[in-house]
Design a protein around this motif. Structure first.
Motif, PDB file in Angstrom:
ATOM      1  N   TRP A  50       0.836  -1.201   0.000  1.00 56.69           N
ATOM      2  CA  TRP A  50       0.000   0.000   0.000  1.00 56.69           C
ATOM      3  C   TRP A  50       0.874   1.255   0.000  1.00 56.69           C
ATOM      4  N   GLU A  54       1.043   3.993  -2.907  1.00 59.51           N
ATOM      5  CA  GLU A  54       0.702   5.387  -2.617  1.00 59.51           C
ATOM      6  C   GLU A  54       1.766   6.343  -3.150  1.00 59.51           C
ATOM      7  N   ALA A 109      -6.631  -1.468   0.049  1.00 58.08           N
ATOM      8  CA  ALA A 109      -6.206  -0.145   0.524  1.00 58.08           C
ATOM      9  C   ALA A 109      -7.006   0.271   1.751  1.00 58.08           C
TER      10      ALA A 109
END
Length: 158
Positions: A50, A54, A109
């Protein structure tokens, strides 16, 4: 403590206390992650994937293992489990047909963000005593110390 110096029993052994602290911390993390149906290792891989996503990266399994500090074979097995749970997708790398790029799913997420929040809460509670007393050690200082221990190889310390 210098090399070759004997420790006067477990009460004075940093390794002994690190072992006990690690066990206690791992139990707290496992309890926290149980409602999310994640093992600690799955959480680490999911949160690292994640975090990398990002930042615009689609890591390979090898890059994810490097980021997480995990074994490549174990990472591959756990990535498959996370994929079966619908938390991440493995996509073919357009530049290397053998490699797979990892993309967190929207569900992954959401779960990662929620689990990270709870794990960070546990960390704050667990490590709070490190800031108590006259030594003034705080979470950042403890993190820096642990990172230094991890990043300094055994050969460099000897």
């Amino acid at each position: 403590m210098s090399a070759g110096e004997r420790i006067d029993g477990p009460d004075h052994s940093p390794g002994f206390w690190l072992w006990h602290a690690t066990l206690r911390w791992q139990r707290a993390i496992a309890e926290t992650l149980a409602p999310y149906d994640l093992t600690h290792a799955q959480f680490v891989l999911l949160s690292c994937a994640w975090w990398l996503n990002e930042r615009g990266e689609l890591p390979s399994q090898q890059a994810l293992a490097r980021q997480a500090g995990t074994d490549v074979k174990m990472t591959s097995q756990l990535v498959r489990k996370l994929e079966v749970k619908g938390l991440l997708d493995r996509e073919a790398d357009p530049r290397d047909s053998r490699a797979r790029r990892l993309r967190i799913t929207p569900r992954g997420a959401e779960l990662a963000r929620a689990a990270i929040t709870e794990v960070e809460r546990v960390d704050v509670e667990f490590f709070a005593p490190a800031g108590e007393g006259t030594d003034g050690l705080d979470g950042r200082a403890l993190s820096a110390l642990l990172r230094r221990l991890v990043e300094t190889s055994r050969e460099e310390r000897a």
